[in-house]
Design a protein around this motif. Structure first.
Motif, PDB file in Angstrom:
ATOM      1  N   GLU A 295      -6.460 -36.912 116.473  1.00 20.12           N
ATOM      2  CA  GLU A 295      -5.856 -36.001 115.611  1.00 20.12           C
ATOM      3  C   GLU A 295      -4.903 -34.825 116.158  1.00 20.12           C
ATOM      4  OE1 GLU A 295      -9.100 -34.478 113.036  1.00 20.12           O
ATOM      5  OE2 GLU A 295      -9.300 -36.359 111.905  1.00 20.12           O
TER       6      GLU A 295
ATOM      7  N   ARG B 261       4.040 -34.307 115.520  1.00 17.39           N
ATOM      8  CA  ARG B 261       4.924 -33.675 114.555  1.00 17.39           C
ATOM      9  C   ARG B 261       5.603 -32.388 114.883  1.00 17.39           C
ATOM     10  NH1 ARG B 261       4.910 -35.049 109.242  1.00 17.39           N
ATOM     11  NH2 ARG B 261       4.782 -32.918 108.723  1.00 17.39           N
TER      12      ARG B 261
ATOM     13  N   HIS C 202       2.554 -27.096 108.203  1.00 21.21           N
ATOM     14  CA  HIS C 202       1.233 -27.364 107.659  1.00 21.21           C
ATOM     15  C   HIS C 202       0.980 -28.701 106.979  1.00 21.21           C
ATOM     16  CE1 HIS C 202      -1.160 -23.558 108.354  1.00 21.21           C
ATOM     17  NE2 HIS C 202       0.047 -23.184 108.945  1.00 21.21           N
TER      18      HIS C 202
ATOM     19  N   HIS D 299       2.709 -28.374 100.072  1.00 21.39           N
ATOM     20  CA  HIS D 299       1.356 -28.531  99.343  1.00 21.39           C
ATOM     21  C   HIS D 299       0.435 -29.630 100.067  1.00 21.39           C
ATOM     22  CE1 HIS D 299      -1.031 -28.850  95.494  1.00 21.39           C
ATOM     23  NE2 HIS D 299      -1.190 -29.964  96.120  1.00 21.39           N
TER      24      HIS D 299
ATOM     25  N   VAL E 299      -3.838 -30.186 101.830  1.00 18.37           N
ATOM     26  CA  VAL E 299      -5.371 -29.867 101.819  1.00 18.37           C
ATOM     27  C   VAL E 299      -5.543 -29.289 103.156  1.00 18.37           C
ATOM     28  CG1 VAL E 299      -7.603 -30.951 101.564  1.00 18.37           C
ATOM     29  CG2 VAL E 299      -5.627 -31.889 100.417  1.00 18.37           C
TER      30      VAL E 299
ATOM     31  N   LEU F 137       9.578 -36.440 111.811  1.00 11.16           N
ATOM     32  CA  LEU F 137       8.464 -36.068 110.789  1.00 11.16           C
ATOM     33  C   LEU F 137       8.669 -37.102 109.815  1.00 11.16           C
ATOM     34  CD1 LEU F 137       8.988 -33.112 112.523  1.00 11.16           C
ATOM     35  CD2 LEU F 137       7.752 -32.288 110.578  1.00 11.16           C
TER      36      LEU F 137
ATOM     37  N   LEU G 214       3.070 -41.846 118.796  1.00 12.16           N
ATOM     38  CA  LEU G 214       2.155 -42.765 117.867  1.00 12.16           C
ATOM     39  C   LEU G 214       3.399 -43.797 117.187  1.00 12.16           C
ATOM     40  CD1 LEU G 214       0.419 -39.483 116.170  1.00 12.16           C
ATOM     41  CD2 LEU G 214      -0.646 -41.517 117.790  1.00 12.16           C
TER      42      LEU G 214
ATOM     43  N   PRO H 149       5.029 -41.560 104.192  1.00 11.61           N
ATOM     44  CA  PRO H 149       3.442 -41.284 103.680  1.00 11.61           C
ATOM     45  C   PRO H 149       3.359 -40.973 102.480  1.00 11.61           C
ATOM     46  CG  PRO H 149       3.849 -40.642 106.172  1.00 11.61           C
ATOM     47  CD  PRO H 149       4.994 -40.762 105.421  1.00 11.61           C
TER      48      PRO H 149
ATOM     49  N   GLY I 148       1.993 -39.016  98.441  1.00 11.66           N
ATOM     50  CA  GLY I 148       1.299 -38.121  98.298  1.00 11.66           C
ATOM     51  C   GLY I 148       1.314 -36.657  99.185  1.00 11.66           C
ATOM     52  N   PHE I 149       0.148 -36.222  99.556  1.00 10.58           N
ATOM     53  CA  PHE I 149       0.223 -35.043 100.606  1.00 10.58           C
ATOM     54  C   PHE I 149      -1.080 -35.052 101.398  1.00 10.58           C
ATOM     55  CE2 PHE I 149      -1.951 -33.894  96.280  1.00 10.58           C
ATOM     56  CZ  PHE I 149      -3.152 -33.508  96.866  1.00 10.58           C
ATOM     57  N   PRO I 150      -0.764 -34.312 102.597  1.00  9.41           N
ATOM     58  CA  PRO I 150      -1.644 -34.727 103.703  1.00  9.41           C
ATOM     59  C   PRO I 150      -2.777 -33.505 103.705  1.00  9.41           C
ATOM     60  CG  PRO I 150       0.156 -33.279 104.324  1.00  9.41           C
ATOM     61  CD  PRO I 150       0.284 -33.590 102.938  1.00  9.41           C
ATOM     62  N   ASP I 151      -3.799 -33.958 104.576  1.00  6.17           N
ATOM     63  CA  ASP I 151      -4.604 -33.030 104.972  1.00  6.17           C
ATOM     64  C   ASP I 151      -4.114 -32.494 106.304  1.00  6.17           C
ATOM     65  OD1 ASP I 151      -7.529 -31.670 105.385  1.00  6.17           O
ATOM     66  OD2 ASP I 151      -7.409 -33.048 107.220  1.00  6.17           O
ATOM     67  N   PHE I 152      -4.127 -31.337 106.482  1.00  4.83           N
ATOM     68  CA  PHE I 152      -3.628 -30.716 107.610  1.00  4.83           C
ATOM     69  C   PHE I 152      -3.752 -31.118 108.917  1.00  4.83           C
ATOM     70  CE2 PHE I 152      -4.081 -27.416 111.231  1.00  4.83           C
ATOM     71  CZ  PHE I 152      -2.617 -27.359 111.526  1.00  4.83           C
ATOM     72  N   MET I 153      -5.357 -31.412 109.258  1.00  4.77           N
ATOM     73  CA  MET I 153      -5.817 -31.686 110.642  1.00  4.77           C
ATOM     74  C   MET I 153      -5.646 -33.382 110.559  1.00  4.77           C
ATOM     75  SD  MET I 153      -6.588 -30.105 113.399  1.00  4.77           S
ATOM     76  CE  MET I 153      -6.618 -31.201 114.779  1.00  4.77           C
ATOM     77  N   SER I 154      -6.516 -33.925 109.670  1.00  9.20           N
ATOM     78  CA  SER I 154      -6.369 -35.468 109.963  1.00  9.20           C
ATOM     79  C   SER I 154      -5.406 -36.125 109.571  1.00  9.20           C
ATOM     80  CB  SER I 154      -7.759 -36.064 109.070  1.00  9.20           C
ATOM     81  OG  SER I 154      -7.374 -35.929 107.589  1.00  9.20           O
ATOM     82  N   ARG I 155      -4.363 -35.407 108.789  1.00  8.66           N
ATOM     83  CA  ARG I 155      -3.227 -36.115 108.235  1.00  8.66           C
ATOM     84  C   ARG I 155      -3.245 -37.426 107.481  1.00  8.66           C
ATOM     85  NH1 ARG I 155      -0.409 -31.918 108.853  1.00  8.66           N
ATOM     86  NH2 ARG I 155       1.204 -33.164 108.019  1.00  8.66           N
ATOM     87  N   THR I 156      -4.615 -37.442 107.031  1.00 10.57           N
ATOM     88  CA  THR I 156      -4.847 -38.596 105.923  1.00 10.57           C
ATOM     89  C   THR I 156      -4.147 -37.954 104.896  1.00 10.57           C
ATOM     90  OG1 THR I 156      -7.208 -38.809 106.781  1.00 10.57           O
ATOM     91  CG2 THR I 156      -6.975 -39.332 104.316  1.00 10.57           C
ATOM     92  N   ARG I 157      -3.675 -38.994 103.935  1.00 11.49           N
ATOM     93  CA  ARG I 157      -2.914 -38.544 102.742  1.00 11.49           C
ATOM     94  C   ARG I 157      -3.846 -38.845 101.363  1.00 11.49           C
ATOM     95  NH1 ARG I 157       1.719 -37.072 104.875  1.00 11.49           N
ATOM     96  NH2 ARG I 157       2.351 -37.079 102.673  1.00 11.49           N
ATOM     97  N   VAL I 158      -3.413 -37.716 100.586  1.00 11.42           N
ATOM     98  CA  VAL I 158      -4.284 -37.838  99.281  1.00 11.42           C
ATOM     99  C   VAL I 158      -3.315 -37.938  98.357  1.00 11.42           C
ATOM    100  CG1 VAL I 158      -5.511 -36.112  97.881  1.00 11.42           C
ATOM    101  CG2 VAL I 158      -5.799 -36.035 100.235  1.00 11.42           C
TER     102      VAL I 158
ATOM    103  N   LEU J  66      -6.459 -41.538 100.867  1.00  7.73           N
ATOM    104  CA  LEU J  66      -7.650 -41.395  99.865  1.00  7.73           C
ATOM    105  C   LEU J  66      -6.891 -40.960  98.325  1.00  7.73           C
ATOM    106  CD1 LEU J  66     -10.587 -40.632  99.357  1.00  7.73           C
ATOM    107  CD2 LEU J  66     -10.064 -38.252  99.845  1.00  7.73           C
TER     108      LEU J  66
END
Lengths: 398, 398
Positions: free
Chosen positions: A34, A41, A65, A167, A169, B46, B130, B271, B273-283, B383
């Protein structure tokens, strides 16, 4: 909150799996995938670029962010900045309206509040900066004071809240990136805040906030809101995520903590000689060497830089360039140099800055849970070695 | 070797401590501080910048083996490129001489040969990419063919060796960065090699080779020698470090290995949607979504991109943009899009490219000790969740 909310937490429990609370790495925990995902990035200044008085844009540090908002070329013309809340005359400004106001250019050194985080023990888990999250640019735009005067701030306003278009999380909170300044900081004459649209004489690059960003001289990067969409004047202090949850100095997770604001003094040295690819250890030849670098502080002008070539055992004072008297350059870094005669063996070079307010860089880590404002001195391992010839026997041109 | 040597190893034993052989990480070994040191300097695209047909310079991937050579503005005018070795008429060209020759512009997608390395098991320890070590730019300069014709290549020449000004140590070998091309590759009509001096219509940025670099369409980045100083024609194949030691496909350390050359096909997705800052998982929100990205290959044009929204369980064909028929764009990536209706829950999105030569991206890792040419498909965890309101209750402008 006068129309500005703090972000909302997810109702859907599954988000907790992908957006977790802040944490500190275990004693033997190396860099995680992570953290690497963020390091791949975001990028720092390549330290040899400290030679440039003004950092070329692609070498300036970047911390994003969430995602860089995509602004197709045609849409930059329709971008608007709104100024609202506790004002007599709400404004809706497009870029041509901003271009028509008298421009101002400031040369500003910007540093990420998390610089140095990955060298802390224990390591706060976030963007893993070593020492390179810094850069200096000429920012051109309109003073925020001009826009606030045009809108007419109501007497009961206490803060200006700045909203970016990015935008995402963070720790379970969905949000637009948003920060505030007190009216005093927003209108300070000695640290004039800009709504900037140019970097080094060209339109802002996407990663630096295209088409508009805030520039807050002397403050860590979190205050310089990129992709600026809205300024709202409020009657109570802003308590959003980036103000009250993130960017606080805390020793334990449950204390409110003090806010992260201005940049602590730091000196960085251009690593001398040449590197090993993988270890980045520097190799120099025996003999006299010129050491050079930059130093800055967001509290007061830098007044002294000291250099050590024995890992802090002894210090010599470096020679600072004469002060750059231009008022727009007051919050830009200062060049320094020192001389060293390298002898065969291994050495650790370091430098430390002191500012006119009496702040000096520490030689032991100033730890906090977020890894913010950490200005522990840089350490550069150097091997001084005689070598068996150079890499090439053909004469190098020029 | 006609004046071009392979680099020299150090006589001084202490260098072995700072410049170690290549290695593969242990089974539970996370990213080391050395790998982080490289990740903090070099940077990838990015992935949201895949939306740009031409990558803005600061978002294009950068891999610098040693340091960026510092060229003070005044000295760019005195930079010279020499062309020598087995030629009838050795050349010494300054920038104005190069500017006076007819310029050519090619749009080229460039990718680091080590892209994807940090996702391999076991992980080769080097720059920990990556999937993001890619970018596309318009490169302007003089065809290498023009310069070779002007110098008059002798009949017994077989290769051109290119020397950059970047200097360092790698696995115990001190060297200038140096690579060769066979005369056939150096003069190919369908992959015209350039000595480039502009990127996207502006002088090369420092990190992209200012003031001169080689551009070799369709080849991995190691061939595009930056800060180009010298071209030497040789009568025997070049066996320098970057040709015969590094950049080889090997399963074990003692085999000679095959050379790394052209770019294997790859598709990358923006990617959603939008990311979580730390995990970069997309929402993402439930409902229809447009997926898009780019695909490229250095072997032949991309003819197909397939998308999977169930981690490779099933695939749908994406829609490719019409071919960009301009000859100068033959080795640039191609835009694609697909459609997906997101349903609540977790998903893994992926895409794979196929080229006209029949090469398709693998869904299991193509492993080698250097982590080169690894074009394993990208995986994007997503997610899909209903959320409790958006981050802001005030209306967003525009």
């Amino acid at each position: 909150m006068d129309g500005v909310t703090n972000g909302r937490t997810f109702r859907n429990g599954s988000l907790a799996e992908v957006s977790t609370p802040g944490r500190v790495a275990g004693p033997d925990e190396d860099i995680s995938q992570e953290e690497l995902g963020l390091a791949a990035r975001n990028h720092g200044l390549l330290l040899e670029a400290l030679r440039h008085d003004v950092t070329p844009p692609g070498l300036h540090y970047v911390l994003v962010h969430y995602d860089i908002p995509y602004v197709p070329p045609a849409e930059a013309d329709t971008w608007t900045l709104t100024v609202g809340g506790l004002v007599r005359e709400p404004l809706v400004l497009d870029l041509s309206a901003l271009y028509s106001l008298p421009p101002v250019t400031h040369r500003v050194t910007m540093e990420c509040a998390g610089n140095g985080r990955a060298r802390l023990t224990p390591r706060p888990v976030s963007q893993p900066w070593l020492v390179e999250a810094v850069g200096t640019a000429d920012w051109t735009g309109v003073p925020l004071r001009t826009l606030l005067a045009e809108a007419g701030v109501e007497p009961d306003a206490v803060e200006a809240v700045f909203t970016g278009a990015d935008h995402g999380v963070e720790r379970g909170v969905e949000q637009d990136y948003r920060r505030s300044l007190t009216l005093k900081d927003a209108t300070a004459a000695d640290r004039e805040v800009l709504v900037a649209y140019e970097m080094n004489g060209a339109p802002l690059p996407p990663q630096h906030g295209h088409p508009l960003r805030l520039v807050v001289p002397g403050w860590y990067g979190m205050a310089h809101v990129k992709w600026l969409r809205d300024i709202t004047l409020t009657g109570t202090p802003f308590t959003g995520f980036q103000q009250s949850v993130a960017y606080r100095f805390r020793q334990s997770p449950d204390e409110p903590g003090d806010p992260v604001t201005r940049i602590a003094p730091r000196a960085l040295m251009v690593p001398p000689g040449f590197p090993d690819f993988m270890s980045r250890t520097r190799v120099v030849r025996p003999g006299p060497l010129r050491l050079e670098g930059r130093a800055w502080s967001g509290h007061a002008p830098v007044t002294k830089v000291e250099v050590s070539t024995d890992d802090g055992g002894s210090w010599q004072e470096a020679e600072l360039d004469p002060p750059d008297g231009r008022p727009g350059h007051a919050w830009s870094w200062r060049h320094w140099e020192a001389h060293w005669t390298a002898t065969p063996g291994t050495h650790v070079l370091t430098a430390r800055a002191t500012d006119a307010a009496g702040n000096t860089q520490p030689v032991t880590q100033p730890w906090n849970r977020g890894g913010f404002g950490n200005n522990l001195v840089q350490r550069i391992p150097v091997l001084c070695a005689e070598v068996d010839g150079s890499s090439s026997t053909h004469s190098r041109p020029a």
